[in-house]
Design an enzyme around this catalytic site. Structure first.
Site, short mmCIF file in Angstrom:
data_model
loop_
_atom_site.label_atom_id
_atom_site.label_comp_id
_atom_site.label_asym_id
_atom_site.label_seq_id
_atom_site.Cartn_x
_atom_site.Cartn_y
_atom_site.Cartn_z
N ASP A 63 0.80 -1.23 0.00
CA ASP A 63 0.00 0.00 0.00
C ASP A 63 0.83 1.28 0.00
O ASP A 63 0.34 2.35 0.33
CB ASP A 63 -0.96 0.02 1.19
CG ASP A 63 -0.26 -0.18 2.54
OD1 ASP A 63 0.93 0.18 2.66
OD2 ASP A 63 -0.90 -0.71 3.46
N ARG A 77 1.08 6.99 0.08
CA ARG A 77 0.28 5.99 0.79
C ARG A 77 -1.06 5.85 0.09
O ARG A 77 -1.73 6.84 -0.19
CB ARG A 77 0.08 6.44 2.24
CG ARG A 77 -0.69 5.46 3.12
CD ARG A 77 0.08 4.18 3.32
NE ARG A 77 -0.46 3.38 4.40
CZ ARG A 77 -1.58 2.66 4.33
NH1 ARG A 77 -2.31 2.67 3.23
NH2 ARG A 77 -1.97 1.93 5.36
N ASP A 82 -5.52 -0.83 3.58
CA ASP A 82 -4.38 -1.26 4.39
C ASP A 82 -4.04 -2.69 4.02
O ASP A 82 -4.91 -3.58 4.04
CB ASP A 82 -4.73 -1.17 5.88
CG ASP A 82 -3.63 -1.71 6.77
OD1 ASP A 82 -2.46 -1.36 6.53
OD2 ASP A 82 -3.94 -2.47 7.71
N THR A 83 -2.79 -2.93 3.65
CA THR A 83 -2.34 -4.29 3.36
C THR A 83 -1.46 -4.77 4.51
O THR A 83 -0.89 -3.96 5.24
CB THR A 83 -1.54 -4.36 2.05
OG1 THR A 83 -0.34 -3.56 2.17
CG2 THR A 83 -2.36 -3.86 0.88
N GLU A 85 1.74 -6.04 6.60
CA GLU A 85 3.11 -5.52 6.56
C GLU A 85 4.07 -6.52 5.92
O GLU A 85 3.84 -7.73 5.95
CB GLU A 85 3.60 -5.20 7.98
CG GLU A 85 2.77 -4.16 8.71
CD GLU A 85 2.88 -2.77 8.11
OE1 GLU A 85 3.83 -2.55 7.33
OE2 GLU A 85 2.03 -1.92 8.42
N ARG A 128 3.35 11.99 4.20
CA ARG A 128 3.30 11.19 2.96
C ARG A 128 2.15 11.68 2.08
O ARG A 128 1.11 12.13 2.58
CB ARG A 128 3.08 9.71 3.30
CG ARG A 128 4.18 9.07 4.07
CD ARG A 128 3.83 7.62 4.43
NE ARG A 128 2.62 7.54 5.24
CZ ARG A 128 2.15 6.43 5.80
NH1 ARG A 128 2.79 5.28 5.61
NH2 ARG A 128 1.05 6.44 6.53
#
Length: 265
Positions: A63, A77, A82-83, A85, A128
């Site tokens: 992501d 981002r 959300d993927t 980690e 970001r």
């Protein structure tokens, strides 16, 4: 009870990048290549004519990417998703993290630029850039990650909610199909991903598989013939296939203890 639901293309481990703890990933690198190839062919192609094109420098994880933005190298981002980690300083590598990263790489393979659709606010608290990401062909990276069970809808903060309803509908379909991150009960939480729940579910699944295999290994047939004699038949013996079993045994010892005698041939 936790269960692991294996979809058609989810079978074994991912790449050798798995850690010693994550003997648990169930999607192979070949699966990722195939899924990405299918996405490129079948995904909806969105109109990107009003979006900005930027030089792609690096795919950091599932992501996050790095681009050339106004002369500077900047992280982007992916908005609203959300993927898991891949190399977090405290969370480490999470199941399906490497897969998500590999999937994005495959979707962007051979492309040196990406198209960014910004929402209202351009940056998060970490400075970001925040954006919706598209390929040159108009494929939405976020859409495909959600569709294939490699991301969850998350970090929904006003005013950047333009596509939240769209993304939630895609996620709902992935959940119902139990693909990717949704294939393991309790792995996805409101706070992120529970690696312990994932490992526990996979361990339980392996134990259940082992139990089923043990049960299937009980192949000695115990039969009571017309004279009332209790006889057991071993695989490979003459009448084994035609023998109707009144009881099944795992070992000859069990059969003998139950009063059965071995067949003569």
């Amino acid at each position: 009870m936790k269960k692991v639901f294996f979809a058609l293309f989810f079978s074994t481990l991912l790449l050798s990048a798995c850690t010693e703890e994550t003997d648990t990933n169930i999607m192979e690198s070949e699966d990722i290549q195939g899924i990405a190839a299918t996405a490129k062919e079948t995904a909806e192609k969105h109109d990107i004519s009003k979006f900005e094109e930027y030089d792609l420098q690096e795919i950091i994880d599932g992501d996050t990417i790095r681009i050339k933005y106004n002369g500077s190298s900047e992280k982007v981002r992916f908005l609203l998703i959300d993927t898991p980690e891949t190399n977090h300083e405290t969370l480490g590598e999470q199941p399906y993290g490497p897969e998500a990263k590999e999937f994005v790489k495959k979707l962007l393979e051979g492309q040196d630029t990406v198209y960014l659709e910004f929402d209202v606010s351009y940056r998060d608290k970490y400075k970001r850039l925040l954006a919706y990401i598209y390929t040159k062909d108009g494929i939405s990276i976020q859409e495909q990650l959600l569709k294939n069970g490699l991301a969850r809808v998350a970090y929904i903060y006003e005013p950047n909610t333009k596509h939240v309803d769209w993304f939630k509908s895609i996620q709902e379909t992935a959940q119902k199909s139990a693909v990717g991150i949704w294939s393991v009960e309790d792995y996805v939480t409101n706070r992120g991903y529970d690696k312990d729940a994932y490992n526990a579910a996979v361990k339980e699944n392996k134990e259940e598989s082992s139990t089923r295999n043990d049960e299937n290994s009980c192949v000695i047939k115990g039969n009571i013939n017309s004279k009332g004699n209790k006889v057991y038949h071993m695989p490979g013996q003459k009448d084994y296939k035609n023998t109707v079993a009144e009881e099944m045994f795992c070992t000859e010892k069990e059969a003998k203890e139950a009063g059965f005698i071995p067949a003569k041939q």
